[in-house]
Design a protein around this motif. Structure first.
Motif, short mmCIF file in Angstrom:
data_model
loop_
_atom_site.label_atom_id
_atom_site.label_comp_id
_atom_site.label_asym_id
_atom_site.label_seq_id
_atom_site.Cartn_x
_atom_site.Cartn_y
_atom_site.Cartn_z
N VAL A 109 0.78 -1.11 -0.08
CA VAL A 109 -0.06 -0.20 0.00
C VAL A 109 0.99 1.18 -0.13
O VAL A 109 0.53 2.02 -0.85
N ASP A 110 1.95 1.32 0.89
CA ASP A 110 2.74 2.46 0.78
C ASP A 110 3.42 2.71 -0.60
O ASP A 110 3.63 3.56 -1.09
N LEU A 111 3.97 1.60 -1.26
CA LEU A 111 4.54 1.48 -2.50
C LEU A 111 3.56 2.16 -3.55
O LEU A 111 4.06 3.33 -4.29
N MET A 112 2.37 1.90 -3.54
CA MET A 112 1.47 2.40 -4.51
C MET A 112 1.12 3.72 -4.11
O MET A 112 0.91 4.71 -5.17
N SER A 121 -2.53 1.79 5.87
CA SER A 121 -1.32 1.05 6.16
C SER A 121 -0.97 0.99 7.71
O SER A 121 -2.00 1.29 8.58
N THR A 122 0.09 1.01 7.94
CA THR A 122 0.61 0.71 9.20
C THR A 122 0.75 2.09 9.76
O THR A 122 0.95 3.19 9.19
N ASP A 123 1.14 2.09 11.11
CA ASP A 123 1.26 3.53 11.95
C ASP A 123 2.77 4.38 11.55
O ASP A 123 2.68 5.40 11.69
N GLU A 124 3.62 3.31 11.21
CA GLU A 124 4.76 4.07 10.53
C GLU A 124 4.75 4.55 9.10
O GLU A 124 5.71 5.20 8.78
N SER A 125 3.59 4.14 8.47
CA SER A 125 3.76 4.61 7.08
C SER A 125 3.47 6.13 6.81
O SER A 125 4.29 6.54 5.88
N PRO A 126 2.76 6.71 7.57
CA PRO A 126 2.41 8.33 7.22
C PRO A 126 3.81 9.02 7.32
O PRO A 126 4.27 9.68 6.36
N PRO A 127 4.65 8.86 8.32
CA PRO A 127 6.04 9.72 8.34
C PRO A 127 7.01 9.13 7.25
O PRO A 127 7.68 10.08 6.74
#
Length: 136
Positions: free
Chosen positions: A77-80, A112-118
């Motif tokens: 999801v992060d990559l997209m 996605s994950t909690d780490e994804s936004p930053p």
């Protein structure tokens, strides 16, 4: 949710599904439209066309500026979201840079994950700062 935000979200879903199935994104969208009789915003097609057309360069930049994260290691999801955000940031002059970054961050915050936004914010922020030197 705003029209373009919905279109970005649909584009992310299609990109995700196309990668999982090993199919072209526009083919995935065509099948979805036929099966569900979907009406798809034109911006979904614009995003998919843009990401597909510039994917090689976008992935090269993401690999370079993601600091220690290979594309294979990133949550899908992060990559997209990064691909969509990078395309809007670098190749779509109709979208303000800050909006491109904020929309990608919003998608991963929700999906996605909690780490994804930053993480997404950091990668796209670096691309935004270097934008004038990255385009041919």
């Amino acid at each position: 949710m705003a029209r373009r935000s919905k279109a970005r979200r649909r584009a992310l879903e299609v990109l995700f599904e196309s990668e999982q199935r090993g199919a072209e994104p526009l083919e995935v969208l065509r099948v979805r439209r036929e099966k569900a009789d979907l009406v798809v915003d034109d911006y979904v097609v614009t995003v998919l066309d843009g990401v597909v057309s510039h994917r090689e360069r976008i992935d090269e930049l993401l690999t370079t500026y993601s600091r220690g994260w290979s594309l294979e290691r990133m949550p899908r999801v992060d990559l997209m979201a990064l691909r969509i955000g990078a395309w809007e940031l670098l190749y779509n002059d109709d979208i303000p840079d800050g909006v491109a970054v904020a929309e990608a961050v919003a998608m991963v915050r929700e999906l996605s994950t909690d780490e994804s936004p930053p993480f997404v914010n950091g990668v796209l922020g670096r691309l935004q700062k270097l934008k004038s030197t990255l385009l041919d």
